[in-house]
Design a protein around this motif. Sequence first.
Motif, short mmCIF file in Angstrom:
data_model
loop_
_atom_site.label_atom_id
_atom_site.label_comp_id
_atom_site.label_asym_id
_atom_site.label_seq_id
_atom_site.Cartn_x
_atom_site.Cartn_y
_atom_site.Cartn_z
N THR A 29 7.30 10.56 2.88
CA THR A 29 8.25 10.73 1.79
C THR A 29 8.51 9.43 1.03
N LEU A 30 7.88 8.35 1.44
CA LEU A 30 8.05 7.03 0.82
C LEU A 30 9.49 6.53 0.89
N ASN A 31 10.25 7.04 1.84
CA ASN A 31 11.65 6.62 1.91
C ASN A 31 11.82 5.29 2.64
N GLU A 32 10.86 4.94 3.45
CA GLU A 32 11.02 3.72 4.23
C GLU A 32 9.73 2.91 4.25
N LEU A 60 7.16 24.64 3.68
CA LEU A 60 6.64 25.78 2.91
C LEU A 60 5.58 25.33 1.92
N SER A 61 5.77 24.16 1.33
CA SER A 61 4.87 23.68 0.27
C SER A 61 3.74 22.82 0.78
N GLY A 62 3.96 22.18 1.93
CA GLY A 62 3.00 21.18 2.40
C GLY A 62 3.08 19.89 1.60
N GLU A 63 4.11 19.75 0.77
CA GLU A 63 4.27 18.55 -0.06
C GLU A 63 5.44 17.71 0.45
N GLU A 107 0.86 -1.18 0.00
CA GLU A 107 0.00 0.00 0.00
C GLU A 107 0.89 1.23 0.00
N THR A 108 0.63 2.15 -0.93
CA THR A 108 1.34 3.43 -0.98
C THR A 108 0.28 4.51 -1.16
N PRO A 109 0.67 5.80 -1.05
CA PRO A 109 -0.33 6.84 -1.27
C PRO A 109 -0.98 6.77 -2.66
N HIS A 110 -0.38 5.99 -3.58
CA HIS A 110 -0.92 5.90 -4.93
C HIS A 110 -1.84 4.71 -5.14
N GLY A 111 -2.04 3.89 -4.10
CA GLY A 111 -2.95 2.77 -4.26
C GLY A 111 -2.46 1.54 -3.52
N LYS A 112 -3.06 0.43 -3.90
CA LYS A 112 -2.90 -0.81 -3.16
C LYS A 112 -2.82 -1.95 -4.16
N ARG A 113 -1.95 -2.92 -3.92
CA ARG A 113 -1.90 -4.11 -4.76
C ARG A 113 -1.76 -5.32 -3.85
N ALA A 114 -2.44 -6.42 -4.19
CA ALA A 114 -2.35 -7.63 -3.39
C ALA A 114 -1.60 -8.70 -4.17
N LYS A 115 -0.63 -9.32 -3.52
CA LYS A 115 0.09 -10.49 -4.05
C LYS A 115 0.55 -10.30 -5.49
N ILE A 116 1.28 -9.22 -5.72
CA ILE A 116 1.88 -9.05 -7.03
C ILE A 116 3.31 -9.59 -7.00
N LEU A 117 3.81 -9.96 -8.16
CA LEU A 117 5.15 -10.53 -8.26
C LEU A 117 6.21 -9.56 -7.72
N GLY A 118 7.08 -10.06 -6.86
CA GLY A 118 8.15 -9.23 -6.30
C GLY A 118 9.31 -10.09 -5.85
N GLY A 119 10.04 -9.58 -4.86
CA GLY A 119 11.22 -10.30 -4.38
C GLY A 119 12.49 -9.71 -4.96
N ALA A 120 13.55 -9.74 -4.14
CA ALA A 120 14.80 -9.10 -4.54
C ALA A 120 15.35 -9.69 -5.83
N ALA A 121 15.34 -11.03 -5.96
CA ALA A 121 15.91 -11.66 -7.15
C ALA A 121 15.12 -11.29 -8.39
N THR A 122 13.81 -11.13 -8.23
CA THR A 122 12.96 -10.77 -9.36
C THR A 122 13.29 -9.37 -9.86
N HIS A 123 13.30 -8.40 -8.95
CA HIS A 123 13.60 -7.02 -9.34
C HIS A 123 15.00 -6.93 -9.94
#
Lengths: 313, 313
Positions: A87-90, B177-180, A15-31
């Motif tokens: 900030t989606l950094n973590e 300043l931006s709120g972003e 889940e991110t501020p842009h939406g949600k996905r369930a059980k999509i393909l991932g994993g370190a080796a895949t990326h």
Amino acid sequence: MAILVVGSVAFDSIETPHGKRAKILGGAATHFALAASYFTDVRVIAVVGEDFLPEHEAVFAARKIDARGIERAPGLTFHWTGAYAGTLNEAQTLGTDLNVFERFEPKIPEAYLDTEYLFLANIDPVLQARVRSHMPKVRMVCGDTMNYWIKDHAANLAVVLRELDVLLINDAEARMLSGEQNSVRAADAVLAMGPKSLVVKHGEYGATAFFCNRSFFGMESVPRPFRAPALPLAEVVDPTGAGDSFAGGFYGYLASQPELTPAVFRKAMFYGGVMGSFAVERFGTERLQGVTREEIDARFELFREISHLDSAV
Amino acid sequence: MAILVVGSVAFDSIETPHGKRAKILGGAATHFALAASYFTDVRVIAVVGEDFLPEHEAVFAARKIDARGIERAPGLTFHWTGAYAGTLNEAQTLGTDLNVFERFEPKIPEAYLDTEYLFLANIDPVLQARVRSHMPKVRMVCGDTMNYWIKDHAANLAVVLRELDVLLINDAEARMLSGEQNSVRAADAVLAMGPKSLVVKHGEYGATAFFCNRSFFGMESVPRPFRAPALPLAEVVDPTGAGDSFAGGFYGYLASQPELTPAVFRKAMFYGGVMGSFAVERFGTERLQGVTREEIDARFELFREISHLDSAV
């Protein structure tokens, strides 16, 4: 030259501020494999469960990734659930269902034994070391790790670090591994543990390479640190796999070159940033399934343009 | 061309992991003026108290900084007390004794009225706007601000922002300043408030310039963002004034050039990083009092080397 990556092939629920996905393909080796596949041949060792379907195999096949080393085991595929905010950094990990990954025993297909470039994605350092020791032709080893192994499996990790030509970690991991707050002293301390070079990823601020006080490029002098930028992006849809995509672009480019020189290493850092910047534009592996080599090279030029004094406007 | 800076000349009491200093010369205008003085003539408007001694004046005189605009007032000089820990990225303010600064009314010496380059250091935006309005010959205005003015004096700050050619702030200030949260959207939002360009400082990760969707360099197209590196430093003795020193190097170089072009702006970003990197090597203004132009140019080349693909080893 072909790269062999050993690591996780997984399903991610994100889940991110842009939406949600369930059980999509991932994993370190895949990326990693997808990113590297734009530069060189890639082989994968991983384990998946019975929920790993032909549609998931097809993602690897479409990029001509050799997936003969992806073992099928009874049970479900490793499943990670996480969320990002601010900030989606973590990432905030909400769940880690290891499933078949819990008893992962990497098996090396006969056909992989001639691999010269090995990437040890973030898994138990005991397994990383075992794979390394069974690859007689390897001439370059690059690896990743994470806070869990750094904190609670330090002795096992130490064995792996001594084998690495390049260790790729992020700022927090470098601080934790070294016990140093200052980034240069942290790098020195990490390099003293064995890796010939260290690439520290700074998320939206790019990455810095540090080189150890021994011969790496066959030169007498030690190269200075090198800083590669990241691309300022107005929309980070899903940061999952950005670091692994960086590693794939970085190592894929390195392995594609006839010789390892400081100039090649620098370009590899830029290609790492390029693949990381694509990866976060869509959820999961979506963007890296469909990017083109022309787009990659155009973005490489963009990275040069935003960081070089002599750029055209 | 000469730069006029209006801002604080202060005494700082500072504690860092490298030691402690009591009431050493500091203040945004001081750090800025010293850094800029290696590139162009600098004039200062500020106020100090009776504890401002000939030895402090001598620091300005030694760098041929025009200090006729530093007013003496009854009472004590502005005194800031702060401490740094950990990564030294953020100061903890322990005390702010405004003293004579509390009733600071900038007075512009007759001899300063022909200044074409104005730097509005971090002070009350009402004073920033007043100084701007009394400088008839100014053709470029660059400014700084901080969380206090962003939060509680937004309407006054808005007036200043509309006058700025360059706003220099850090990541946290850009977000506030931006709120972003996203850095690109934050930059867009800040630029929509009026500044023609925005330089966001990232501390040890360098800085990014963003340009507004209007003519700035007299060009039809808007330049892309530009990222300048910071130098990885094993020892940050005292980060106080790093941002002001960046601003001084940046604006000093800009003002020294016959024409403002994207290439000049990029080099200015590098010189900003260079002066910031010197500033933190010693406590207070010590390093910037004694650096040489040769050292500055050598470090500029170092910045190029650690960030450019085509660098020599």
